[in-house]
Design a protein around this motif. Structure first.
Motif, short mmCIF file in Angstrom:
data_model
loop_
_atom_site.label_atom_id
_atom_site.label_comp_id
_atom_site.label_asym_id
_atom_site.label_seq_id
_atom_site.Cartn_x
_atom_site.Cartn_y
_atom_site.Cartn_z
N GLU A 133 -6.01 0.42 2.42
CA GLU A 133 -6.46 -0.95 2.20
C GLU A 133 -7.98 -1.02 2.41
O GLU A 133 -8.58 -0.10 2.98
CB GLU A 133 -5.72 -1.89 3.15
CG GLU A 133 -4.21 -1.74 3.05
CD GLU A 133 -3.48 -3.05 2.87
OE1 GLU A 133 -3.89 -4.03 3.50
OE2 GLU A 133 -2.50 -3.07 2.11
N PRO A 134 -8.62 -2.10 1.97
CA PRO A 134 -10.08 -2.19 2.07
C PRO A 134 -10.62 -2.01 3.49
O PRO A 134 -11.74 -1.51 3.67
CB PRO A 134 -10.38 -3.60 1.55
CG PRO A 134 -9.27 -3.88 0.58
CD PRO A 134 -8.07 -3.24 1.18
N ASP A 135 -9.84 -2.40 4.50
CA ASP A 135 -10.32 -2.26 5.88
C ASP A 135 -10.00 -0.90 6.49
O ASP A 135 -10.25 -0.67 7.68
CB ASP A 135 -9.75 -3.38 6.76
CG ASP A 135 -8.22 -3.35 6.81
OD1 ASP A 135 -7.61 -2.43 6.22
OD2 ASP A 135 -7.63 -4.24 7.45
N GLY A 136 -9.44 0.02 5.69
CA GLY A 136 -9.18 1.37 6.18
C GLY A 136 -7.76 1.62 6.65
O GLY A 136 -7.36 2.77 6.85
N ARG A 137 -6.98 0.57 6.85
CA ARG A 137 -5.59 0.76 7.27
C ARG A 137 -4.79 1.42 6.16
O ARG A 137 -5.01 1.15 4.99
CB ARG A 137 -4.95 -0.58 7.64
CG ARG A 137 -5.54 -1.25 8.87
CD ARG A 137 -4.85 -2.59 9.13
NE ARG A 137 -5.00 -3.49 8.00
CZ ARG A 137 -4.20 -4.53 7.76
NH1 ARG A 137 -3.18 -4.78 8.56
NH2 ARG A 137 -4.42 -5.31 6.71
N MET A 138 -3.85 2.27 6.55
CA MET A 138 -3.05 2.98 5.57
C MET A 138 -1.57 2.65 5.74
O MET A 138 -1.04 2.66 6.85
CB MET A 138 -3.27 4.49 5.69
CG MET A 138 -4.72 4.90 5.45
SD MET A 138 -4.91 6.67 5.16
CE MET A 138 -4.16 6.83 3.53
N PHE A 139 -0.92 2.34 4.61
CA PHE A 139 0.48 1.96 4.58
C PHE A 139 1.20 2.79 3.53
O PHE A 139 0.58 3.34 2.61
CB PHE A 139 0.62 0.48 4.19
CG PHE A 139 0.02 -0.48 5.18
CD1 PHE A 139 0.80 -1.03 6.19
CD2 PHE A 139 -1.31 -0.85 5.09
CE1 PHE A 139 0.25 -1.93 7.09
CE2 PHE A 139 -1.87 -1.74 6.00
CZ PHE A 139 -1.08 -2.29 7.00
N PRO A 140 2.53 2.87 3.61
CA PRO A 140 3.27 3.50 2.51
C PRO A 140 3.10 2.65 1.25
O PRO A 140 2.98 1.42 1.33
CB PRO A 140 4.71 3.50 3.00
CG PRO A 140 4.78 2.39 4.02
CD PRO A 140 3.42 2.38 4.67
N VAL A 141 3.08 3.29 0.10
CA VAL A 141 2.89 2.55 -1.15
C VAL A 141 4.02 1.56 -1.39
O VAL A 141 3.87 0.60 -2.15
CB VAL A 141 2.75 3.51 -2.36
CG1 VAL A 141 1.49 4.34 -2.24
CG2 VAL A 141 3.98 4.40 -2.50
#
Length: 405
Positions: free
Chosen positions: A93-101
């Motif tokens: 995400e734009p703030d650097g957080r990463m999630f499963p697609v």
């Protein structure tokens, strides 16, 4: 021991590194990976986009120095690869957080469950050790109670039971020979029962600076006004960095919010002087500046004593001074805290000086390893606590497997 992120990662790493081993994962409740499932509003903030260990460690109020070496062995990029190899792609995400697609935490939970089962991990739920006895020649005898009550002898033991809010909940670890940094909450919101913003729940500002009056504590980022006070990343991260000091203050303080952190009083006065020359005929109350939400702007101007009919070129000095103060230093009397959603993060735990951070093995009890929030490690929001869990679990599991060869 522990059916959360660190416990699963440790068990999987150990079983995959040495398939000949019998690996048990013991969870006292019937709920596996409960924090994984609720993280990120049910999306699971798996990790944070970071290219180097140095970028990662900057986000840990406790444990930053000690995590440098572990992150060199297993960092955010390694986490991304680990899940990708098991069919789970992550997005940034734009703030650097990463999630499963998939935007579903169940994707991560199911991946871990599948990996554990494929590696042959024996998962024992509703089971806990009533007693842990180190054996004279190495290893441990566990007296298990619950659904799988038995005496179990193991060569190595990984403690990944998570953080706990009360000091007496760590007594069993003290009895095993470890020192505990007193647990206090981290990542919480501020309760402001007498808030001047109490009529504005739901109003958010993407960039504001929050600081604690009289303390060297401040953080900049999004702020959200709530029914009970203030929340948002800036408040949560400030609470993490100030966890121990805010505990000492009994969560009684004054929070000061600068809604336009790009300005000081001097630059703001200059800006307003120019604005009045260009837009003097505009009504102050009905024309927000700096992109502030209308409801927030109206509240700040009303508290400054500015009527709805006042134009900028008619604004007296005293109301303008009060408005400047409100923009730069809205004072909120904090009277307590609220846990962020259902996610609980503890500042405190097993002292890191008693742990070999390359293997996560105890320096005091041979064969005893630790991973996750049971350690005196905690990060700010953004996937950092999960990254510490993946890393410490992975190193512990691999070290346990290597020791058995």
């Amino acid at each position: 021991m522990g059916g959360g992120a660190a416990g699963f990662f440790g068990a999987i790493a150990c079983a995959e590194a040495n398939p000949r081993l019998t690996v048990y994962l013991i969870e006292k409740t019937g709920k596996l990976l409960s924090k994984v499932r609720i993280s990120g509003g049910g999306r699971c903030n798996v990790t944070h986009a970071a290219d180097t260990p140095a970028q990662l460690v900057a986000h840990y109020p406790r444990g930053a120095k000690q995590l440098k070496e572990p992150f060199r062995q297993f960092d955010a990029q390694a986490t991304i690869r680990w899940f990708a190899q098991r069919g789970v792609a992550l997005k940034t995400e734009p703030d650097g957080r990463m999630f499963p697609v998939t935007d579903s935490s169940e994707t991560i939970a199911q991946c871990l469950l599948d990996a554990a089962r494929q590696a042959g991990v024996h998962i024992l739920t509703h089971t806990q050790p009533e007693q842990i006895d180190p054996l004279p020649d190495g290893g441990f005898r566990l007296r298990l109670t619950g659904s799988h009550a038995t005496d179990l002898t193991v060569d190595r033991l990984l403690i990944a039971t998570g953080g706990a809010p009360k000091a007496d909940q760590y007594e069993w670890l003290r009895q095993l020979g470890h020192t505990i940094a007193a647990p206090v909450p981290s990542l919480f919101t501020f309760n402001v029962p007498d808030s001047p913003l109490r009529e504005l729940p739901g109003v958010s500002v993407p960039r504001a600076r929050v600081r604690v009056a009289g303390e060297k504590l401040e953080y900049e980022g999004p702020v959200l006004v709530t029914h009970w006070g203030v929340s948002g990343p800036a408040v949560l991260k400030l609470s993490a960095w100030g966890a121990r000091r805010l505990h000492e203050l009994s969560y009684q303080s004054t929070a000061l919010i600068n809604w336009i952190p790009e300005h000081t009083e001097a630059t703001l006065r200059t800006w307003l002087h120019e604005y009045r020359e260009q837009s003097g005929r505009k009504l102050v109350v009905s024309n927000p500046i700096f992109g502030l939400p209308q409801r927030l702007w109206r509240t700040l101007t009303e508290q400054a004593g500015i009527g709805p009919e006042v134009r900028w070129n008619e604004l007296p000095a005293k109301p303008q001074n009060r408005l400047i103060e409100a923009l730069l230093n809205t004072a909120l009397p904090v009277r307590g805290k609220t846990t962020y959603k259902d996610e609980f993060v503890t500042c405190g735990g097993v002292m890191l000086g008693e742990i070999d951070m390359k293997t996560m093995e105890s320096r005091r009890v041979p064969g005893l390893h630790f991973a996750g929030e049971v350690l005196d490690i905690d990060g700010i929001t953004g996937g950092f606590n999960f990254q510490a869990a993946w890393t410490t679990g992975y190193l512990a599991g691999r070290a346990m497997a290597a020791a058995a060869e």
